[in-house]
Scaffold this motif. Structure first.
Motif, PDB file in Angstrom:
ATOM      1  N   ARG A 294      16.291   0.098  -4.173  1.00 41.97           N
ATOM      2  CA  ARG A 294      15.344   1.631  -4.958  1.00 41.97           C
ATOM      3  C   ARG A 294      16.375   2.553  -4.874  1.00 41.97           C
ATOM      4  O   ARG A 294      16.505   3.061  -3.392  1.00 41.97           O
ATOM      5  N   PHE A 295      16.303   3.334  -5.358  1.00 45.76           N
ATOM      6  CA  PHE A 295      16.964   4.526  -5.324  1.00 45.76           C
ATOM      7  C   PHE A 295      16.031   5.601  -6.011  1.00 45.76           C
ATOM      8  O   PHE A 295      15.287   5.357  -7.130  1.00 45.76           O
ATOM      9  N   PHE A 296      16.212   6.652  -5.364  1.00 45.15           N
ATOM     10  CA  PHE A 296      14.860   8.036  -6.678  1.00 45.15           C
ATOM     11  C   PHE A 296      16.773   8.833  -6.590  1.00 45.15           C
ATOM     12  O   PHE A 296      18.051   8.520  -5.506  1.00 45.15           O
ATOM     13  N   SER A 297      16.641   9.277  -7.950  1.00 48.21           N
ATOM     14  CA  SER A 297      17.399  10.793  -8.799  1.00 48.21           C
ATOM     15  C   SER A 297      16.864  11.408  -9.676  1.00 48.21           C
ATOM     16  O   SER A 297      16.104  10.875 -10.205  1.00 48.21           O
ATOM     17  N   GLU A 298      16.648  12.660  -9.531  1.00 47.39           N
ATOM     18  CA  GLU A 298      16.395  13.229 -11.221  1.00 47.39           C
ATOM     19  C   GLU A 298      17.381  13.320 -11.950  1.00 47.39           C
ATOM     20  O   GLU A 298      16.519  13.869 -13.111  1.00 47.39           O
ATOM     21  N   THR A 299      18.255  12.543 -11.817  1.00 51.96           N
ATOM     22  CA  THR A 299      18.971  12.611 -13.200  1.00 51.96           C
ATOM     23  C   THR A 299      19.483  11.007 -13.589  1.00 51.96           C
ATOM     24  O   THR A 299      18.770   9.885 -12.733  1.00 51.96           O
TER      25      THR A 299
ATOM     26  N   CYS B 125      -3.290   9.675  -1.904  1.00 53.55           N
ATOM     27  CA  CYS B 125      -3.555   9.147  -2.860  1.00 53.55           C
ATOM     28  C   CYS B 125      -3.181   7.316  -2.509  1.00 53.55           C
ATOM     29  O   CYS B 125      -3.270   6.404  -2.296  1.00 53.55           O
ATOM     30  N   CYS B 126      -1.905   8.110  -3.343  1.00 50.80           N
ATOM     31  CA  CYS B 126      -0.556   6.954  -3.389  1.00 50.80           C
ATOM     32  C   CYS B 126      -0.488   6.057  -2.319  1.00 50.80           C
ATOM     33  O   CYS B 126       0.024   5.208  -3.006  1.00 50.80           O
ATOM     34  N   SER B 127       0.108   6.741  -1.269  1.00 50.67           N
ATOM     35  CA  SER B 127       0.584   6.670   0.067  1.00 50.67           C
ATOM     36  C   SER B 127      -0.678   5.353   0.744  1.00 50.67           C
ATOM     37  O   SER B 127      -0.164   4.843   2.111  1.00 50.67           O
ATOM     38  N   ARG B 128      -2.169   6.239   0.721  1.00 54.12           N
ATOM     39  CA  ARG B 128      -2.782   4.998   1.086  1.00 54.12           C
ATOM     40  C   ARG B 128      -3.851   4.315   0.684  1.00 54.12           C
ATOM     41  O   ARG B 128      -4.042   2.872   1.752  1.00 54.12           O
ATOM     42  N   PHE B 129      -4.383   4.181  -0.919  1.00 52.95           N
ATOM     43  CA  PHE B 129      -4.202   3.056  -1.022  1.00 52.95           C
ATOM     44  C   PHE B 129      -4.353   2.757  -2.223  1.00 52.95           C
ATOM     45  O   PHE B 129      -4.957   1.639  -3.277  1.00 52.95           O
ATOM     46  N   LEU B 130      -3.319   4.172  -3.193  1.00 53.46           N
ATOM     47  CA  LEU B 130      -2.953   3.580  -5.069  1.00 53.46           C
ATOM     48  C   LEU B 130      -2.567   2.210  -4.200  1.00 53.46           C
ATOM     49  O   LEU B 130      -1.465   2.444  -4.671  1.00 53.46           O
TER      50      LEU B 130
ATOM     51  N   ASN C 289      -1.106  20.139  -9.609  1.00 52.59           N
ATOM     52  CA  ASN C 289      -0.173  19.112  -9.662  1.00 52.59           C
ATOM     53  C   ASN C 289      -0.255  18.769  -8.093  1.00 52.59           C
ATOM     54  O   ASN C 289      -0.516  19.477  -6.776  1.00 52.59           O
ATOM     55  N   GLY C 290      -0.027  17.385  -7.250  1.00 54.51           N
ATOM     56  CA  GLY C 290       0.377  17.309  -6.195  1.00 54.51           C
ATOM     57  C   GLY C 290       1.646  17.656  -5.517  1.00 54.51           C
ATOM     58  O   GLY C 290       2.692  18.273  -6.154  1.00 54.51           O
ATOM     59  N   CYS C 291       1.886  16.524  -4.511  1.00 55.08           N
ATOM     60  CA  CYS C 291       3.228  16.811  -3.488  1.00 55.08           C
ATOM     61  C   CYS C 291       4.472  16.789  -4.384  1.00 55.08           C
ATOM     62  O   CYS C 291       5.563  16.962  -4.220  1.00 55.08           O
ATOM     63  N   CYS C 292       3.634  15.169  -5.681  1.00 55.95           N
ATOM     64  CA  CYS C 292       5.289  15.051  -6.088  1.00 55.95           C
ATOM     65  C   CYS C 292       5.893  15.500  -7.621  1.00 55.95           C
ATOM     66  O   CYS C 292       6.969  15.618  -8.154  1.00 55.95           O
ATOM     67  N   GLY C 293       4.985  17.148  -7.703  1.00 57.99           N
ATOM     68  CA  GLY C 293       5.315  17.706  -8.765  1.00 57.99           C
ATOM     69  C   GLY C 293       4.561  17.474 -10.480  1.00 57.99           C
ATOM     70  O   GLY C 293       4.501  17.698 -11.129  1.00 57.99           O
ATOM     71  N   ARG C 294       3.516  16.454 -10.046  1.00 54.37           N
ATOM     72  CA  ARG C 294       3.176  15.917 -11.181  1.00 54.37           C
ATOM     73  C   ARG C 294       1.472  16.184 -11.112  1.00 54.37           C
ATOM     74  O   ARG C 294       1.039  16.478 -10.511  1.00 54.37           O
ATOM     75  N   LEU C 295       1.223  16.093 -12.078  1.00 54.39           N
ATOM     76  CA  LEU C 295      -0.664  15.930 -11.931  1.00 54.39           C
ATOM     77  C   LEU C 295      -1.085  15.526 -11.367  1.00 54.39           C
ATOM     78  O   LEU C 295      -0.519  14.057 -10.930  1.00 54.39           O
TER      79      LEU C 295
ATOM     80  N   LYS D  28       8.480   8.060  -5.387  1.00 55.04           N
ATOM     81  CA  LYS D  28       8.669   9.006  -3.712  1.00 55.04           C
ATOM     82  C   LYS D  28       8.124   8.824  -2.992  1.00 55.04           C
ATOM     83  O   LYS D  28       8.452   9.443  -1.544  1.00 55.04           O
ATOM     84  N   ALA D  29       7.309  10.064  -3.900  1.00 51.77           N
ATOM     85  CA  ALA D  29       5.575  10.287  -2.593  1.00 51.77           C
ATOM     86  C   ALA D  29       5.545   9.678  -2.449  1.00 51.77           C
ATOM     87  O   ALA D  29       5.075   9.348  -1.023  1.00 51.77           O
ATOM     88  N   LYS D  30       5.214   8.311  -2.481  1.00 50.06           N
ATOM     89  CA  LYS D  30       4.129   6.680  -2.152  1.00 50.06           C
ATOM     90  C   LYS D  30       4.748   6.601  -1.007  1.00 50.06           C
ATOM     91  O   LYS D  30       4.774   6.031  -0.100  1.00 50.06           O
ATOM     92  N   GLU D  31       5.838   6.255  -1.118  1.00 46.61           N
ATOM     93  CA  GLU D  31       6.510   6.041  -0.383  1.00 46.61           C
ATOM     94  C   GLU D  31       7.297   6.969   1.014  1.00 46.61           C
ATOM     95  O   GLU D  31       7.061   6.409   1.632  1.00 46.61           O
ATOM     96  N   VAL D  32       7.031   7.956   0.735  1.00 52.34           N
ATOM     97  CA  VAL D  32       7.488   9.594   1.967  1.00 52.34           C
ATOM     98  C   VAL D  32       6.242   9.635   2.407  1.00 52.34           C
ATOM     99  O   VAL D  32       5.860   9.533   3.740  1.00 52.34           O
ATOM    100  N   GLY D  33       5.253   9.176   1.966  1.00 49.23           N
ATOM    101  CA  GLY D  33       3.653   9.883   2.504  1.00 49.23           C
ATOM    102  C   GLY D  33       3.736  11.785   2.711  1.00 49.23           C
ATOM    103  O   GLY D  33       4.719  11.838   2.267  1.00 49.23           O
ATOM    104  N   GLY D  34       2.590  11.723   3.039  1.00 49.38           N
ATOM    105  CA  GLY D  34       1.598  13.120   3.242  1.00 49.38           C
ATOM    106  C   GLY D  34       1.050  13.654   3.319  1.00 49.38           C
ATOM    107  O   GLY D  34       0.401  12.514   2.706  1.00 49.38           O
TER     108      GLY D  34
END
Length: 258
Positions: free
Chosen positions: A117-122, A166-171, A195-201, A151-157
């Motif tokens: 699994r990888f992350f890329s903006e493009t 929420c995404c890394s805690r229980f979602l 917007n959240g840490c991921c830049g999305r709503l 990615k935010a779920k994986e990294v946390g914050g």
């Protein structure tokens, strides 16, 4: 009726449901399951419960067996080999000059497939990388690109509320979130507010959206006239959060004389 259990096969909290196939399976035990023609090792995270087969929207995988000590040792060996494959893949990414950030690698339990699994903006053309990996490991290679929310779920914050994300805690899954949800809650439509840490709503915009829509349907509309014991008054504003929902007809009503 069919008995099913929820199993976490990846360790990231995503639950997949499997038919127990007549086995009596308790929560927190490890099992070997068959999913999409591959064997997976996972942990049971829900209690066993029945479901009407007619209500199933897709074909279920099945629990093959409760994991043995031999299964567990094989799973740990797969994990170790996958980590070595991840280190090798990172070197190959540099070699091919690919703009991507590798997150993890995982073998299926039967070692028929190696998943990166990888992350890329493009979008990334990784065909040459996949071919070289396949020639090295002699298994089917899958490279999965994940989004910024994953990615935010994986990294946390820590979110703006001061709580762990929420995404890394229980979602377990990401629901669709729209700008209309922020409008329903009369929030300032500033990116740094909604917007959240991921830049999305923010995922939490979804939590109370149904309540806000229900309250707005029964609350008096702005600039409408309302008859009260003190006479007819005009609604200047509706502020749902600070009022008693049980007395919703009086939410945000103010006298023109005030």
């Amino acid at each position: 009726m069919k008995n099913i259990v929820g199993v976490d096969c990846t360790g990231n909290g995503k639950i997949i449901y499997f038919s127990t196939e007549g086995l009596h399976i308790k929560k927190n035990v490890t099992v070997v399951v068959e999913d999409e023609n591959h064997l997976q090792f996972g942990k049971v995270v829900t209690d066993e419960h029945p479901i009407d087969e007619k209500k199933l929207q897709q074909k279920l995988g099945k629990v093959v067996r409760i994991a043995t000590k031999r299964d567990y040792l094989r799973f740990k060996a797969n994990e170790k080999d996958a980590q070595e494959a991840l280190r090798k893949c990172k070197k190959l990414v540099k070699k091919h000059q690919l703009n991507l950030n590798l997150l993890d690698a995982r073998y299926t339990f039967d070692r028929d497939q190696l998943i990166f699994r990888f992350f890329s903006e493009t979008r990334v053309d990784f065909r040459d990388l996949a071919r070289e990996l396949a020639s090295i490991y002699r298994v089917r290679i899958e490279l999965r690109q994940i989004g910024v929310r994953d990615k935010a779920k994986e990294v946390g914050g820590i979110g703006s509320c001061g709580q762990q994300l929420c995404c890394s805690r229980f979602l377990k899954d990401f629901d669709s979130v729209s700008i209309s949800m922020a409008k329903n809650q009369n929030l300032a439509l500033s990116p740094n507010k909604i917007n959240g840490c991921c830049g999305r709503l923010l995922c939490c915009l979804k939590y109370e959206d149904d309540v806000y829509k229900e309250c707005k349907n029964v609350a008096s509309k702005s600039e409408s006239a309302v008859s009260t014991m003190q006479g007819e008054i005009s609604v200047l504003d509706v502020n749902i959060p600070i009022e008693n929902i049980g007395d919703i007809e009086n939410v945000g009503v103010k006298s023109e004389n005030n």
